[in-house]
Scaffold this motif. Structure first.
Motif, PDB file in Angstrom:
ATOM      1  N   GLN A 111      26.660 -19.833 -32.274  1.00  0.00           N
ATOM      2  CA  GLN A 111      27.476 -19.709 -31.063  1.00  0.00           C
ATOM      3  C   GLN A 111      26.655 -19.091 -29.933  1.00  0.00           C
ATOM      4  OE1 GLN A 111      30.583 -17.647 -33.387  1.00  0.00           O
ATOM      5  NE2 GLN A 111      32.053 -18.921 -32.262  1.00  0.00           N
ATOM      6  N   GLY A 112      25.766 -18.164 -30.279  1.00  0.00           N
ATOM      7  CA  GLY A 112      24.880 -17.565 -29.275  1.00  0.00           C
ATOM      8  C   GLY A 112      23.921 -18.584 -28.691  1.00  0.00           C
ATOM      9  N   VAL A 113      23.379 -19.442 -29.546  1.00  0.00           N
ATOM     10  CA  VAL A 113      22.491 -20.503 -29.077  1.00  0.00           C
ATOM     11  C   VAL A 113      23.256 -21.411 -28.108  1.00  0.00           C
ATOM     12  CG1 VAL A 113      21.113 -22.502 -29.789  1.00  0.00           C
ATOM     13  CG2 VAL A 113      21.014 -20.386 -31.121  1.00  0.00           C
ATOM     14  N   GLY A 114      24.519 -21.668 -28.411  1.00  0.00           N
ATOM     15  CA  GLY A 114      25.356 -22.460 -27.508  1.00  0.00           C
ATOM     16  C   GLY A 114      25.540 -21.781 -26.160  1.00  0.00           C
ATOM     17  N   LYS A 115      25.637 -20.455 -26.158  1.00  0.00           N
ATOM     18  CA  LYS A 115      25.774 -19.720 -24.895  1.00  0.00           C
ATOM     19  C   LYS A 115      24.517 -19.849 -24.043  1.00  0.00           C
ATOM     20  CE  LYS A 115      29.830 -18.546 -24.661  1.00  0.00           C
ATOM     21  NZ  LYS A 115      30.609 -19.238 -23.632  1.00  0.00           N
ATOM     22  N   ALA A 116      23.370 -20.001 -24.674  1.00  0.00           N
ATOM     23  CA  ALA A 116      22.141 -20.220 -23.903  1.00  0.00           C
ATOM     24  C   ALA A 116      22.249 -21.524 -23.124  1.00  0.00           C
ATOM     25  CB  ALA A 116      20.925 -20.238 -24.821  1.00  0.00           C
ATOM     26  N   VAL A 117      22.835 -22.542 -23.745  1.00  0.00           N
ATOM     27  CA  VAL A 117      23.046 -23.818 -23.056  1.00  0.00           C
ATOM     28  C   VAL A 117      24.049 -23.626 -21.922  1.00  0.00           C
ATOM     29  CG1 VAL A 117      23.904 -26.188 -23.307  1.00  0.00           C
ATOM     30  CG2 VAL A 117      22.448 -25.190 -25.087  1.00  0.00           C
ATOM     31  N   ASP A 118      25.132 -22.891 -22.196  1.00  0.00           N
ATOM     32  CA  ASP A 118      26.131 -22.627 -21.154  1.00  0.00           C
ATOM     33  C   ASP A 118      25.513 -21.891 -19.968  1.00  0.00           C
ATOM     34  OD1 ASP A 118      27.998 -23.799 -22.852  1.00  0.00           O
ATOM     35  OD2 ASP A 118      28.902 -21.879 -23.458  1.00  0.00           O
ATOM     36  N   ALA A 119      24.657 -20.916 -20.263  1.00  0.00           N
ATOM     37  CA  ALA A 119      24.000 -20.165 -19.192  1.00  0.00           C
ATOM     38  C   ALA A 119      23.124 -21.090 -18.360  1.00  0.00           C
ATOM     39  CB  ALA A 119      23.171 -19.018 -19.779  1.00  0.00           C
ATOM     40  N   ALA A 120      22.311 -21.891 -19.019  1.00  0.00           N
ATOM     41  CA  ALA A 120      21.411 -22.794 -18.300  1.00  0.00           C
ATOM     42  C   ALA A 120      22.197 -23.815 -17.481  1.00  0.00           C
ATOM     43  CB  ALA A 120      20.476 -23.492 -19.282  1.00  0.00           C
ATOM     44  N   ALA A 121      23.328 -24.267 -18.024  1.00  0.00           N
ATOM     45  CA  ALA A 121      24.171 -25.226 -17.291  1.00  0.00           C
ATOM     46  C   ALA A 121      24.784 -24.584 -16.050  1.00  0.00           C
ATOM     47  CB  ALA A 121      25.264 -25.769 -18.206  1.00  0.00           C
ATOM     48  N   ALA A 122      24.916 -23.263 -16.059  1.00  0.00           N
ATOM     49  CA  ALA A 122      25.519 -22.549 -14.930  1.00  0.00           C
ATOM     50  C   ALA A 122      24.505 -22.185 -13.843  1.00  0.00           C
ATOM     51  CB  ALA A 122      26.203 -21.270 -15.443  1.00  0.00           C
ATOM     52  N   TRP A 123      23.231 -22.529 -14.053  1.00  0.00           N
ATOM     53  CA  TRP A 123      22.220 -22.171 -13.053  1.00  0.00           C
ATOM     54  C   TRP A 123      22.600 -22.792 -11.720  1.00  0.00           C
ATOM     55  CZ3 TRP A 123      19.185 -18.292 -13.174  1.00  0.00           C
ATOM     56  CH2 TRP A 123      18.202 -18.153 -12.179  1.00  0.00           C
ATOM     57  N   PRO A 124      22.522 -22.027 -10.618  1.00  0.00           N
ATOM     58  CA  PRO A 124      23.092 -22.474  -9.340  1.00  0.00           C
ATOM     59  C   PRO A 124      22.266 -23.471  -8.526  1.00  0.00           C
ATOM     60  CG  PRO A 124      22.157 -20.296  -9.105  1.00  0.00           C
ATOM     61  CD  PRO A 124      22.051 -20.651 -10.565  1.00  0.00           C
ATOM     62  N   SER A 125      21.111 -23.858  -9.022  1.00  0.00           N
ATOM     63  CA  SER A 125      20.291 -24.769  -8.221  1.00  0.00           C
ATOM     64  C   SER A 125      19.416 -25.625  -9.127  1.00  0.00           C
ATOM     65  CB  SER A 125      19.401 -23.971  -7.256  1.00  0.00           C
ATOM     66  OG  SER A 125      18.500 -23.158  -7.980  1.00  0.00           O
ATOM     67  N   ASP A 126      18.806 -26.634  -8.524  1.00  0.00           N
ATOM     68  CA  ASP A 126      17.818 -27.423  -9.249  1.00  0.00           C
ATOM     69  C   ASP A 126      16.591 -26.546  -9.492  1.00  0.00           C
ATOM     70  OD1 ASP A 126      19.413 -29.682  -9.289  1.00  0.00           O
ATOM     71  OD2 ASP A 126      18.379 -30.661  -7.628  1.00  0.00           O
TER      72      ASP A 126
END
Length: 189
Positions: A111-126
Motif C-alpha cells: 500500500q505504501g508503494v501505491g502511495k508513491a504512485v499517488d504522490a507522483a501522480a499529484a505532482w503539479p507540473s510536467d
C-alpha cells in the motif's frame, strides 16, 4: 521485521526504496515550507526502518518519534504551496511504512508503494527526467527497476539505486517555481 515472510520483506524493502526516492523531493518541499526540523525526524525514522531490513535491530523510540512527527505534518504544509498534494501523499507513504513495520500490522508495505504512485501522480507540473514528462511515469519505471534490482542484486544495490533516483526527484522539486506573494509556508507549530 524478523518473522516477516519473504513476500512481506520484499514489500517492505520496495516500500522503503520508494520513500528514499520521494525523499529527494520531500526534503526540498519541507525546507521551502519551514518544516525541515520535523521532516528530518521522519526521514531519520524511515532510514532506520530501511537499515533494519539489512539486519539492524529496530529501535521503537526512533520509529515512534518519526511516527509522531509525521502525524499531521502534511497539515502543516500550506495547501497553496506548490507540491502540497505530493507532500500529503508522501506523508501517507511514511504512515503506511511505519504501521506496516509493526508486528500487528494493519497495513501492507505494498500500500505504501501505491502511495508513491499517488504522490507522483499529484505532482503539479510536467517534469524533465530523460524521456519522462510526467513524474508518475518516472515513478512507475522506478518501481519496476527497483523490483528487478532487488531480485538480481539484493538490498544494498536497491538502496544505491533508490538514492540515485532520489537525486532526480530532488532536481524536479528544485525546479518547481516558488509561490509568489511572500507566503511564509507552514502553519504555526
Amino acid at each position: 521485521m524478523s518473522g516477516a515472510s519473504g513476500f512481506d520483506a520484499t514489500g517492505e524493502e520496495l516500500c522503503c526504496a520508494a520513500f528514499v526516492r520521494l525523499d529527494g523531493a520531500l526534503r526540498v518541499l519541507a525546507a521551502r515550507a519551514g518544516l525541515s526540523d520535523r521532516y528530518d525526524v521522519v526521514a531519520e525514522g524511515m532510514q532506520h526502518l530501511m537499515a533494519s531490513l539489512g539486519g539492524q535491530e529496530l529501535d521503537g523510540k526512533v520509529l515512534g518519534a518519526a511516527f509522531g512527527e509525521n502525524w499531521g505534518l502534511d497539515a502543516r504544509y500550506a495547501p497553496e504551496l506548490p507540491g502540497a498534494d505530493f507532500f500529503r501523499e508522501g506523508s501517507r507513504l511514511v504512515f503506511i511504512a511505519l504501521v506496516a513495520a509493526r508486528p500487528d500490522r494493519q497495513l501492507t508495505p505494498e500500500q505504501g508503494v501505491g502511495k508513491a504512485v499517488d504522490a507522483a501522480a499529484a505532482w503539479p507540473s510536467d517534469v524533465r527526467i530523460g524521456s519522462f514528462t510526467r513524474l508518475v511515469d518516472f515513478e512507475l519505471a522506478c518501481q519496476k527497476e527497483a523490483a528487478e534490482r532487488l531480485r538480481s542484486a539484493g538490498l544494498p544495490a536497491l538502496r544505491e539505486l533508490a538514492e540515485a533516483r532520489a537525486e532526480e526527484y530532488r532536481r524536479v522539486a528544485e525546479a518547481l517555481p516558488p509561490l509568489t506573494g511572500g507566503h511564509a509556508g507552514a502553519l504555526p507549530s
